[in-house]
Motif scaffolding. Structure first.
Motif, mmCIF file in Angstrom:
data_model
loop_
_atom_site.group_PDB
_atom_site.id
_atom_site.type_symbol
_atom_site.label_atom_id
_atom_site.label_comp_id
_atom_site.label_asym_id
_atom_site.label_seq_id
_atom_site.Cartn_x
_atom_site.Cartn_y
_atom_site.Cartn_z
ATOM 1 N N LEU A 33 -6.713 5.172 -6.684
ATOM 2 C CA LEU A 33 -6.975 4.407 -5.462
ATOM 3 C C LEU A 33 -8.470 4.228 -5.205
ATOM 4 N N ILE A 34 -9.223 5.272 -5.389
ATOM 5 C CA ILE A 34 -10.672 5.169 -5.160
ATOM 6 C C ILE A 34 -11.297 4.228 -6.190
ATOM 7 N N PHE A 35 -10.855 4.308 -7.439
ATOM 8 C CA PHE A 35 -11.372 3.416 -8.473
ATOM 9 C C PHE A 35 -11.054 1.956 -8.130
ATOM 10 N N ILE A 36 -9.808 1.702 -7.752
ATOM 11 C CA ILE A 36 -9.404 0.333 -7.385
ATOM 12 C C ILE A 36 -10.174 -0.140 -6.157
ATOM 13 N N GLN A 37 -10.370 0.758 -5.196
ATOM 14 C CA GLN A 37 -11.126 0.408 -3.987
ATOM 15 C C GLN A 37 -12.557 0.014 -4.340
ATOM 16 N N VAL A 38 -13.187 0.738 -5.245
ATOM 17 C CA VAL A 38 -14.559 0.405 -5.668
ATOM 18 C C VAL A 38 -14.585 -0.967 -6.339
ATOM 19 N N ILE A 39 -13.618 -1.237 -7.201
ATOM 20 C CA ILE A 39 -13.553 -2.538 -7.862
ATOM 21 C C ILE A 39 -13.375 -3.655 -6.830
ATOM 22 N N ARG A 41 -14.096 -3.606 -3.633
ATOM 23 C CA ARG A 41 -15.216 -3.728 -2.707
ATOM 24 C C ARG A 41 -16.446 -4.352 -3.365
ATOM 25 N N TYR A 42 -16.810 -3.907 -4.556
ATOM 26 C CA TYR A 42 -18.073 -4.337 -5.137
ATOM 27 C C TYR A 42 -17.951 -5.510 -6.103
ATOM 28 N N ILE A 43 -16.806 -5.681 -6.722
ATOM 29 C CA ILE A 43 -16.665 -6.783 -7.668
ATOM 30 C C ILE A 43 -15.961 -7.978 -7.012
ATOM 31 N N LEU A 44 -14.874 -7.707 -6.317
ATOM 32 C CA LEU A 44 -14.114 -8.798 -5.690
ATOM 33 C C LEU A 44 -14.572 -9.094 -4.258
ATOM 34 N N GLN A 45 -15.489 -8.298 -3.743
ATOM 35 C CA GLN A 45 -16.028 -8.484 -2.384
ATOM 36 C C GLN A 45 -14.930 -8.478 -1.314
ATOM 37 N N ASN A 46 -13.906 -7.663 -1.545
ATOM 38 C CA ASN A 46 -12.798 -7.553 -0.600
ATOM 39 C C ASN A 46 -12.334 -6.103 -0.594
ATOM 40 N N SER A 47 -12.190 -5.517 0.577
ATOM 41 C CA SER A 47 -11.849 -4.105 0.672
ATOM 42 C C SER A 47 -10.362 -3.907 0.966
ATOM 43 N N ILE A 48 -9.797 -2.864 0.404
ATOM 44 C CA ILE A 48 -8.408 -2.488 0.721
ATOM 45 C C ILE A 48 -8.474 -1.611 1.971
ATOM 46 N N SER A 49 -7.879 -2.055 3.041
ATOM 47 C CA SER A 49 -8.053 -1.396 4.339
ATOM 48 C C SER A 49 -7.407 -0.017 4.421
ATOM 49 N N TRP A 50 -6.343 0.214 3.700
ATOM 50 C CA TRP A 50 -5.576 1.446 3.860
ATOM 51 C C TRP A 50 -5.884 2.514 2.822
ATOM 52 N N SER A 51 -6.662 2.198 1.792
ATOM 53 C CA SER A 51 -6.830 3.133 0.677
ATOM 54 C C SER A 51 -7.558 4.418 1.077
ATOM 55 N N GLU A 52 -8.579 4.312 1.901
ATOM 56 C CA GLU A 52 -9.321 5.510 2.296
ATOM 57 C C GLU A 52 -8.469 6.452 3.145
ATOM 58 N N GLU A 53 -7.667 5.861 4.029
ATOM 59 C CA GLU A 53 -6.801 6.693 4.863
ATOM 60 C C GLU A 53 -5.740 7.390 4.014
ATOM 61 N N LEU A 54 -5.155 6.677 3.078
ATOM 62 C CA LEU A 54 -4.132 7.274 2.218
ATOM 63 C C LEU A 54 -4.721 8.387 1.358
ATOM 64 N N THR A 55 -5.908 8.180 0.792
ATOM 65 C CA THR A 55 -6.510 9.236 -0.030
ATOM 66 C C THR A 55 -6.839 10.460 0.814
ATOM 67 N N ARG A 56 -7.262 10.243 2.048
ATOM 68 C CA ARG A 56 -7.549 11.370 2.941
ATOM 69 C C ARG A 56 -6.283 12.179 3.217
ATOM 70 N N TYR A 57 -5.175 11.498 3.495
ATOM 71 C CA TYR A 57 -3.920 12.194 3.779
ATOM 72 C C TYR A 57 -3.376 12.891 2.532
ATOM 73 N N MET A 58 -3.561 12.281 1.385
ATOM 74 C CA MET A 58 -3.128 12.928 0.144
ATOM 75 C C MET A 58 -3.944 14.191 -0.111
ATOM 76 N N MET A 59 -5.230 14.146 0.211
ATOM 77 C CA MET A 59 -6.072 15.333 0.034
ATOM 78 C C MET A 59 -5.624 16.458 0.978
ATOM 79 N N VAL A 60 -5.250 16.109 2.188
ATOM 80 C CA VAL A 60 -4.730 17.109 3.132
ATOM 81 C C VAL A 60 -3.484 17.769 2.550
ATOM 82 N N TRP A 61 -2.577 16.964 2.014
ATOM 83 C CA TRP A 61 -1.360 17.505 1.421
ATOM 84 C C TRP A 61 -1.669 18.403 0.227
ATOM 85 N N ILE A 62 -2.620 17.994 -0.597
ATOM 86 C CA ILE A 62 -2.992 18.813 -1.759
ATOM 87 C C ILE A 62 -3.497 20.174 -1.310
ATOM 88 N N VAL A 63 -4.359 20.193 -0.297
ATOM 89 C CA VAL A 63 -4.929 21.459 0.184
ATOM 90 C C VAL A 63 -3.829 22.396 0.680
#
Length: 162
Positions: A33-39, A41-63
């Motif tokens: 998700l982070i890799f796709i988000q970087v692509i 944001r910086y290559i396609l000049q369009n951000s995925i709005s939900w990716s950061e929130e999902l990665t944050r929640y997944m990190m909480v679950w992992i912990v």
């Protein structure tokens, strides 16, 4: 006692496999998700709005999922300078006492985690628009796993490897 030890050993192995699979999959998902988000944001000049929130929640679950697993493998940081000065018998008593304290704390984590989940039913995450109680569910599950792994450690024989 030997049968309980065998049952806990088999159950521990199954739970270990599940935790490693789930946490590994989530970590892989976070990376993708982070890799796709970087692509985007910086290559396609369009951000995925939900990716950061999902990665944050997944990190909480992992912990919360991995905390008990890491405890059972002796992977948490600890200061054992004082513990090493104890006799082997006293060291064993201190370790068992600390495991009992972790179990008490985990019981409180479970209790308050369920209370937080009740409030989370009314909250909706901003980007994913999911009820927050799905995110908060990681707290009591993590507490239960900590208690389970403490029981496993308490039932291990003296000097038995994790």
């Amino acid at each position: 006692m030997e049968t309980l030890r065998n049952v806990l050993y088999k159950l521990e192995k199954a739970v270990d496999k599940c935790i490693v699979l789930v946490c590994g999959s989530m970590l892989l998902g976070i990376t993708a998700l982070i890799f796709i988000q970087v692509i985007f944001r910086y290559i396609l000049q369009n951000s995925i709005s939900w990716s950061e929130e999902l990665t944050r929640y997944m990190m909480v679950w992992i912990v919360f999922l991995a905390s008990g697993y890491v405890l059972s493998k002796g992977g948490h940081a600890n200061i054992d300078m004082l513990l090493n000065r104890f006799s082997p018998k006293m060291r064993s008593v201190a370790v068992k006492g600390s495991l009992l304290l972790i179990m008490v704390f985990s019981g409180l984590v479970i209790r308050y985690g369920f209370m937080l989940m009740r409030f989370g039913k009314r909250q909706i995450s901003s980007a994913l628009e999911i009820p927050m109680n799905y995110v908060y569910l990681a707290i009591p599950i993590g507490g239960a796993l900590l208690i389970f792994y403490c029981l496993v450690l308490l039932c291990r024989r003296q000097g038995e490897a994790p």
